[in-house]
Design a protein around this motif. Sequence first.
Motif, mmCIF file in Angstrom:
data_model
loop_
_atom_site.group_PDB
_atom_site.id
_atom_site.type_symbol
_atom_site.label_atom_id
_atom_site.label_comp_id
_atom_site.label_asym_id
_atom_site.label_seq_id
_atom_site.Cartn_x
_atom_site.Cartn_y
_atom_site.Cartn_z
ATOM 1 N N THR A 86 -2.396 -9.784 8.748
ATOM 2 C CA THR A 86 -1.403 -9.229 7.824
ATOM 3 C C THR A 86 -0.372 -10.272 7.410
ATOM 4 O OG1 THR A 86 -1.655 -7.042 8.841
ATOM 5 C CG2 THR A 86 0.311 -7.412 7.502
ATOM 6 N N ARG A 89 -1.806 -12.775 4.839
ATOM 7 C CA ARG A 89 -2.415 -12.233 3.630
ATOM 8 C C ARG A 89 -1.511 -12.432 2.411
ATOM 9 N NH1 ARG A 89 -3.546 -6.663 5.251
ATOM 10 N NH2 ARG A 89 -4.877 -7.706 6.791
ATOM 11 N N ALA A 91 -0.271 -12.093 -1.751
ATOM 12 C CA ALA A 91 -0.193 -11.016 -2.742
ATOM 13 C C ALA A 91 -1.423 -11.078 -3.640
ATOM 14 C CB ALA A 91 1.074 -11.161 -3.574
ATOM 15 N N VAL A 125 6.110 -7.331 -6.478
ATOM 16 C CA VAL A 125 5.153 -7.089 -5.397
ATOM 17 C C VAL A 125 5.375 -5.709 -4.792
ATOM 18 C CG1 VAL A 125 4.281 -7.898 -3.176
ATOM 19 C CG2 VAL A 125 5.052 -9.556 -4.891
ATOM 20 N N ARG A 126 4.268 -4.951 -4.663
ATOM 21 C CA ARG A 126 4.319 -3.623 -4.051
ATOM 22 C C ARG A 126 3.185 -3.497 -3.038
ATOM 23 N NH1 ARG A 126 4.072 0.685 -8.739
ATOM 24 N NH2 ARG A 126 4.214 2.071 -6.927
ATOM 25 N N ARG A 127 3.383 -2.618 -2.067
ATOM 26 C CA ARG A 127 2.334 -2.345 -1.087
ATOM 27 C C ARG A 127 1.410 -1.255 -1.607
ATOM 28 N NH1 ARG A 127 2.884 -4.414 3.978
ATOM 29 N NH2 ARG A 127 4.860 -5.457 4.444
ATOM 30 N N ASP A 129 -2.253 1.084 -0.557
ATOM 31 C CA ASP A 129 -3.207 1.453 0.477
ATOM 32 C C ASP A 129 -4.601 0.940 0.122
ATOM 33 O OD1 ASP A 129 -1.362 2.895 2.003
ATOM 34 O OD2 ASP A 129 -1.696 4.728 0.838
#
Length: 221
Positions: A86, A89, A91, A125-127, A129
């Motif tokens: 993680t 990693r 973007a 930048v967004r998270r 799933d």
Amino acid sequence: MGNLGRVAIIANPAAQNGAAAAVAERFEGMLCGRVDDDACRMVFTDFAGHAADLAASEGARCDTVVAVGGDGLVHEVVNGLMRLDTGQRPALAVVPMGSGNDYALTLGMSHDIGKALEQILACNVRRFDVGCVNGEYFAETLSFGLDAAIAIDTVERRKKSGRRGTILYMESGIDQLLHHLVPQTYKATLEGVPGVGSLDIEGESYIFAVQVGRTYGGHFD
């Protein structure tokens, strides 16, 4: 303007019947004109599954990976990036150059490469799933039955006709509905169901799909 850091562009030169190669090179020139040339690198895929290996190797030494291609390329790139820890990693950004481009729609990416470039440079930048089944990750859709048959059929239709986009999926869908409509038996366990926890379901269905993103099959809601 956000800071993209070191950028790796992964492109599928075969996307859009070969048109993606020229677009990717044009995009690379535009991006490198806006960032440090030494921080921008592009690699092309050579075979099915290659993008996953490239994403894992390039992603381990960069801050941003840009996938120039369609949903198939995005799928491979996501699986490559998920091999990394993680904290390692990078973007992920997408420049849509495929037939369906459903994940690009989920991200709100423009089909105009100039506008897509500006969106990427804004570095919002967004998270998001991802799903996982049998060790394979998916960013947009996991499906079985009719729509999976359509997805396979569209690959052959695209090779033969050169057509792409929603019309291609509609042609295949009509053909499958008229000539190949067979229900499939399924069993599934849903975890984390509010008020229930774990729920076992089974039955017969023409389509069984699990969605992470907004659409599938060429922008069908």
